[in-house]
Design an enzyme around this catalytic site. Structure first.
Site, mmCIF file in Angstrom:
data_model
loop_
_atom_site.group_PDB
_atom_site.id
_atom_site.type_symbol
_atom_site.label_atom_id
_atom_site.label_comp_id
_atom_site.label_asym_id
_atom_site.label_seq_id
_atom_site.Cartn_x
_atom_site.Cartn_y
_atom_site.Cartn_z
ATOM 1 N N TYR A 143 0.834 -1.080 0.034
ATOM 2 C CA TYR A 143 0.106 -0.117 0.103
ATOM 3 C C TYR A 143 1.078 1.308 0.168
ATOM 4 C CZ TYR A 143 -4.257 2.526 0.114
ATOM 5 O OH TYR A 143 -5.525 3.319 -0.306
ATOM 6 N N ARG A 159 -9.305 10.187 -8.576
ATOM 7 C CA ARG A 159 -8.500 10.974 -7.532
ATOM 8 C C ARG A 159 -7.480 9.748 -6.765
ATOM 9 N NH1 ARG A 159 -7.069 12.260 -2.570
ATOM 10 N NH2 ARG A 159 -8.626 10.821 -1.711
ATOM 11 N N LYS A 199 -6.170 -2.261 -0.571
ATOM 12 C CA LYS A 199 -7.124 -2.065 0.488
ATOM 13 C C LYS A 199 -7.475 -3.288 1.158
ATOM 14 C CE LYS A 199 -7.537 2.390 1.293
ATOM 15 N NZ LYS A 199 -7.311 3.369 2.330
ATOM 16 N N GLU A 231 -13.653 4.491 -2.450
ATOM 17 C CA GLU A 231 -12.223 4.843 -2.407
ATOM 18 C C GLU A 231 -11.855 5.742 -3.498
ATOM 19 O OE1 GLU A 231 -9.152 4.874 0.005
ATOM 20 O OE2 GLU A 231 -10.755 3.573 0.292
ATOM 21 N N ASP A 232 -10.864 6.577 -3.216
ATOM 22 C CA ASP A 232 -10.226 7.611 -4.091
ATOM 23 C C ASP A 232 -11.283 8.155 -5.203
ATOM 24 O OD1 ASP A 232 -8.287 7.141 -2.461
ATOM 25 O OD2 ASP A 232 -6.893 6.252 -3.876
ATOM 26 N N ASP A 285 -13.911 5.863 2.659
ATOM 27 C CA ASP A 285 -12.801 6.013 3.381
ATOM 28 C C ASP A 285 -11.917 7.163 3.728
ATOM 29 O OD1 ASP A 285 -10.986 4.518 5.460
ATOM 30 O OD2 ASP A 285 -9.668 4.189 3.634
ATOM 31 N N ASP A 286 -11.895 7.810 2.489
ATOM 32 C CA ASP A 286 -11.094 9.134 2.362
ATOM 33 C C ASP A 286 -11.735 10.247 3.319
ATOM 34 O OD1 ASP A 286 -9.210 8.200 0.136
ATOM 35 O OD2 ASP A 286 -11.181 8.102 -0.971
ATOM 36 N N ASN A 316 -0.070 11.722 1.086
ATOM 37 C CA ASN A 316 0.839 10.451 0.408
ATOM 38 C C ASN A 316 0.326 10.481 -0.912
ATOM 39 O OD1 ASN A 316 -1.861 8.838 0.115
ATOM 40 N ND2 ASN A 316 -1.493 8.484 2.241
#
Length: 557
Positions: free
Chosen positions: A108, A161, A179, A250-251, A273-274, A413
């Site tokens: 990850y 993203r 993940k 996610e993202d 999650d973000d 990150n």
């Protein structure tokens, strides 16, 4: 299908469909490689297909690590571990579980970002499910192609993203696969219960569209009604094919992330999650830091560098925590400020995005972050805007002048996007910063004192949260569950951790931490009437019983 879980002998005779010979060696869910026993080799047609020596799993782990450590490139290490995953699933997870400090930054963040950027060039075998814009009208049919029916959690991205790297289209598949590997390694969610999904709606990344090795749709991104209809069809198909499945977004880019969460969070068990996972892990880090400063949460002032989904999610949870501690909501929001690409987010600025408005306060415009620190005198700065080196020496020294123990969270990150390094934070604050980061940094020695910074990484939160949701078949994922998860994580930090500057527990303890988080999430689910099962007498023991353990079983007596 037989599951490699806790060792021992597989009960009953092998079914007729059980593979033999090379077919068995090529099935990663069943393959044990050189660890097949003499009896298994005889019965299962493996004699002569393997070297004569029967290895233990421990010897296999040693062999993997020897080769892993021989590689200098993180990307090469990523490819090596992915290849191991394709061959021997149990061994892959055993290696990660026993050596998380070495392997998790590879599978990850930060290495997964590079892997996503190079995805079409390093691709070896498919992992996960691809649902594309070409599948409109038949998404349920596509999802039924997945070979396992006991899916309990889906991680989905549309690749717009990816980390701080932007639109990577279908190359973002590395995120949901990574993940879900963490779900298994960190919380024991069985691999068969995890499904990574790439919703390929195209990409606006010109370099990818021109790359002959790009694996996604070669078209501009779907938007508007076409996008919404595809997502709605996916959500409906997911519940049809895998009833009660948990969906983790996610993202996604901010313009879709907030909207999708609002649209579905009261209809199915889902979370982003973000927004929510990042918020919970950050709140946990803040609570740990406050054990050092001995000042209450209600007296803190937070300044975010970034005003997107991560910043808003963190601020919302911080506000909820301050309200729980007795502050009224308006006062709590007034303690959270945001700084975006145009400067300090203030009320007088026009055309603010909806998610920024609750944190747009009355103040003169400020276009420089260091000047914003001087004007607002925050106790904590939280970087979530993917602006590398934005926490300059001027910023850190100002924070250290204003605060005896400044809280400095550089959470963007991969590492190339970090607002500052651990060494910079400690050196520029004369060793007084309470530091956490989104990517890993090595320990720092300053004036004879050794600091051990740890990641404020979502992997501390979402695996345990997901385990709790799955274990009790939760109907919804609520804000109270994320609050409980954050407090459980903060409670797991020991005095010895704080003494060395660590605001989070060691990764070697992450499975135990996940059990504690899952149990607290389960308690909230029962308290809110959202659990789909009868309450077990011992929630912690019940949760632990659900966890997958990647030990080999014997297939024959």
């Amino acid at each position: 299908m037989p599951q490699q879980t806790t060792g021992g002998v597989l009960p009953g005779p092998l079914p007729e469909w059980f593979p033999r010979g090379l077919a068995l060696l090529r099935d990663p869910a069943l393959n044990k490689g050189s660890a097949f026993s003499e009896r298994e080799r005889e019965v299962l047609g493996l004699r002569g297909l393997l070297p004569p020596h029967v290895s233990t799993q421990e010897q296999q782990v040693d062999r993997v690590l020897e080769n892993f450590r021989r590689l200098d490139s993180p990307l090469e290490r990523y490819i090596m571990l992915e290849s191991l995953h394709d061959r021997n699933e149990a061994l892959y997870f055993r290696v990660i579980m026993e050596h998380p400090d070495e392997t998790m930054p590879v599978i990850y963040t930060p290495t997964v970002g590079v892997a996503c950027q190079q995805y079409g060039h390093i691709f070896r075998s498919p992992r996960g499910l691809y649902v594309s814009a070409q599948d409109r009208g038949r998404v349920a049919e596509v999802m039924r192609n997945w070979p396992y029916r006991d899916v309990r959690i889906i991680v989905i991205t549309d690749g717009e993203r990816i980390l701080g790297l932007g639109d990577l289209g279908a190359s973002g598949m590395g995120i949901p696969t990574g993940k879900l590997a963490l779900y298994t390694a960190c919380a024991g969610v069985h691999p068969r219960r995890c499904l990574p999904v790439m919703l390929d709606v195209g990409t606006n990344n010109a370099s990818l569209l021109e790359d002959p090795l790009y694996l996604g749709l070669r078209q501009r991104r779907l938007t508007g009604a076409a996008y919404n209809d595809l997502m709605a069809e996916f959500i409906a198909a997911g519940q049809e094919v895998f009833p009660g499945v948990v969906i983790q977004f996610e993202d996604f880019a901010s313009h879709n992330a907030f909207r999708l969460l609002r649209a579905y969070r009261e209809r199915i068990c889902c979370f982003n999650d973000d927004i929510q996972g990042t918020a919970a892990v950050t709140l946990a880090g803040v609570l740990s830091a406050l054990r050092v400063t001995a000042r209450p949460l209600s007296e803190q002032t937070f300044l975010f560098l970034g005003a997107g989904e991560a910043a808003t999610g963190i601020a919302d949870l911080l506000v909820s925590a301050m309200v729980a501690d007795g502050l009224d909501e308006a006062a709590a929001r007034g303690r959270c400020w945001m700084f975006d690409s145009k400067g300090l987010v203030v009320r007088e600025r026009g055309n603010l995005a909806e998610h920024k408005r609750p944190y747009a306060h009355a103040h003169a415009p400020v276009s420089d972050f260091a000047a914003a620190v001087e004007a607002l005198r925050p106790t904590a700065i939280i970087g979530v805007g993917a602006v590398a080196q934005a926490f300059t020496r001027e910023v850190i020294t100002a924070m250290a002048r204003i605060n005896e123990r400044p809280i400095v969270f550089a959470l963007s990150n991969p590492t190339s996007k970090a607002e500052c390094t651990a060494e910079q934070a400690y050196a520029w604050s004369e060793g007084r910063a309470l530091f956490a980061s989104g990517s890993p940094f090595d320990p720092v020695v300053l004036d004879g004192q050794r600091f051990v910074p740890r990641q404020g990484n979502n992997s501390y939160i979402f695996p345990g949260l997901g385990l709790g949701l799955i274990a009790v078949q939760a109907l919804r994922a609520t804000d109270a569950m994320f609050m409980a998860a954050a407090r459980a994580l903060a409670d797991s930090v020991q005095p010895a951790d704080l003494e060395q500057g660590s605001l989070f527990p060691a990764l070697s303890r992450v499975r135990d931490v996940s059990v504690g988080i899952a149990a607290e999430v389960a308690r909230v689910a029962f308290a809110e009437g959202l659990a789909g099962i009868d309450r077990p007498q011992d929630l912690t023991a019940f949760v632990r019983e659900q966890m997958y353990e990647p030990r080999y079983v014997s297939y024959v007596d």
